[in-house]
Design a protein around this motif. Sequence first.
Motif, PDB file in Angstrom:
ATOM      1  N   ALA A  55      59.859  42.046 -23.775  1.00 48.81           N
ATOM      2  CA  ALA A  55      60.472  40.550 -23.809  1.00 48.81           C
ATOM      3  C   ALA A  55      61.344  40.791 -25.064  1.00 48.81           C
ATOM      4  O   ALA A  55      62.702  40.418 -24.632  1.00 48.81           O
ATOM      5  CB  ALA A  55      59.673  39.545 -23.986  1.00 48.81           C
ATOM      6  N   LEU A  59      65.405  40.426 -24.915  1.00 47.41           N
ATOM      7  CA  LEU A  59      66.143  39.473 -25.461  1.00 47.41           C
ATOM      8  C   LEU A  59      67.221  39.956 -26.647  1.00 47.41           C
ATOM      9  O   LEU A  59      68.345  39.446 -27.049  1.00 47.41           O
ATOM     10  CB  LEU A  59      65.282  38.461 -26.248  1.00 47.41           C
ATOM     11  CG  LEU A  59      64.437  37.704 -25.239  1.00 47.41           C
ATOM     12  CD1 LEU A  59      63.288  36.902 -25.898  1.00 47.41           C
ATOM     13  CD2 LEU A  59      65.333  36.943 -24.458  1.00 47.41           C
ATOM     14  N   THR A  79      61.270  38.225 -12.198  1.00 47.46           N
ATOM     15  CA  THR A  79      61.744  37.629 -13.448  1.00 47.46           C
ATOM     16  C   THR A  79      62.391  38.592 -14.483  1.00 47.46           C
ATOM     17  O   THR A  79      63.320  38.061 -15.222  1.00 47.46           O
ATOM     18  CB  THR A  79      60.492  36.978 -14.276  1.00 47.46           C
ATOM     19  OG1 THR A  79      59.664  37.791 -14.598  1.00 47.46           O
ATOM     20  CG2 THR A  79      59.817  35.817 -13.147  1.00 47.46           C
ATOM     21  N   HIS A  83      67.126  38.357 -16.904  1.00 48.78           N
ATOM     22  CA  HIS A  83      67.495  38.772 -18.155  1.00 48.78           C
ATOM     23  C   HIS A  83      68.660  39.942 -18.229  1.00 48.78           C
ATOM     24  O   HIS A  83      69.138  40.444 -19.209  1.00 48.78           O
ATOM     25  CB  HIS A  83      66.385  39.245 -18.973  1.00 48.78           C
ATOM     26  CG  HIS A  83      65.200  38.053 -19.343  1.00 48.78           C
ATOM     27  ND1 HIS A  83      65.634  37.043 -20.190  1.00 48.78           N
ATOM     28  CD2 HIS A  83      64.178  37.740 -18.687  1.00 48.78           C
ATOM     29  CE1 HIS A  83      64.573  36.187 -20.227  1.00 48.78           C
ATOM     30  NE2 HIS A  83      63.735  36.738 -19.399  1.00 48.78           N
ATOM     31  N   GLU A 107      56.300  34.367 -16.272  1.00 48.45           N
ATOM     32  CA  GLU A 107      56.671  34.610 -17.624  1.00 48.45           C
ATOM     33  C   GLU A 107      58.087  34.841 -17.917  1.00 48.45           C
ATOM     34  O   GLU A 107      58.906  34.749 -17.367  1.00 48.45           O
ATOM     35  CB  GLU A 107      55.915  36.288 -17.824  1.00 48.45           C
ATOM     36  CG  GLU A 107      56.494  37.296 -17.000  1.00 48.45           C
ATOM     37  CD  GLU A 107      56.204  37.397 -15.647  1.00 48.45           C
ATOM     38  OE1 GLU A 107      55.118  37.528 -15.255  1.00 48.45           O
ATOM     39  OE2 GLU A 107      57.131  37.234 -14.799  1.00 48.45           O
ATOM     40  N   GLY A 109      59.979  33.545 -19.751  1.00 51.78           N
ATOM     41  CA  GLY A 109      60.716  32.258 -19.983  1.00 51.78           C
ATOM     42  C   GLY A 109      61.505  32.311 -18.525  1.00 51.78           C
ATOM     43  O   GLY A 109      62.893  31.537 -18.636  1.00 51.78           O
ATOM     44  N   SER A 110      61.211  32.684 -17.480  1.00 52.03           N
ATOM     45  CA  SER A 110      61.750  32.573 -16.345  1.00 52.03           C
ATOM     46  C   SER A 110      62.044  31.134 -15.891  1.00 52.03           C
ATOM     47  O   SER A 110      63.349  31.231 -15.279  1.00 52.03           O
ATOM     48  CB  SER A 110      61.140  33.288 -15.289  1.00 52.03           C
ATOM     49  OG  SER A 110      59.685  32.757 -15.134  1.00 52.03           O
ATOM     50  N   LEU A 112      63.019  28.786 -17.652  1.00 55.74           N
ATOM     51  CA  LEU A 112      64.223  28.290 -18.384  1.00 55.74           C
ATOM     52  C   LEU A 112      65.405  29.086 -17.969  1.00 55.74           C
ATOM     53  O   LEU A 112      66.344  28.474 -17.843  1.00 55.74           O
ATOM     54  CB  LEU A 112      63.915  28.343 -19.662  1.00 55.74           C
ATOM     55  CG  LEU A 112      64.352  27.327 -20.464  1.00 55.74           C
ATOM     56  CD1 LEU A 112      63.163  26.820 -21.176  1.00 55.74           C
ATOM     57  CD2 LEU A 112      65.164  28.037 -21.577  1.00 55.74           C
ATOM     58  N   VAL A 113      65.386  30.185 -17.582  1.00 52.68           N
ATOM     59  CA  VAL A 113      66.444  31.160 -17.263  1.00 52.68           C
ATOM     60  C   VAL A 113      66.869  30.716 -15.920  1.00 52.68           C
ATOM     61  O   VAL A 113      68.012  30.523 -15.614  1.00 52.68           O
ATOM     62  CB  VAL A 113      66.062  32.606 -17.465  1.00 52.68           C
ATOM     63  CG1 VAL A 113      67.279  33.615 -17.029  1.00 52.68           C
ATOM     64  CG2 VAL A 113      65.987  33.019 -18.853  1.00 52.68           C
TER      65      VAL A 113
END
Length: 132
Positions: A55, A59, A79, A83, A107, A109-110, A112-113
């Motif tokens: 992750a 990021l 997920t 990104h 997981e 932050g999927s 949110l994305v």
Amino acid sequence: MYLSMAEILNDAAQDDGVLCRAVGWRRRLILRRQRFGGFLKHPPGPGESPQAQLANALLNFDKPLIAAVKGVAIGGGTTLLTHCDFVFAGESARFQLPFVNLGLVPEFGSFLVFAARSGYIRAAELICWPAL
């Protein structure tokens, strides 16, 4: 798998000769049923778990990230794609988010994305009602 992918991304991020990174999955790098046993026996704890390292690598990767999908991407395989800057899906590509059916929280932050990319309503449809 998580550590290998994190290492590849971290190395590419540090290499000025790399303008972008393309990631293609020919083998099944997706969580399969047998992998759930490993998560249950060794759940991620505080600190730098393999999942957290991947992750963080995603990021912190400041170059374009391109993914190619052929076949099935389920759960973490899907997920992870949120990104990426570009995702190319082959004709055989299929995506599924079974988290709710398995009693798990998505997981990376999927949620949110997904909401940022497709809107809250569509994100809720994708994650909460995966059979639709």
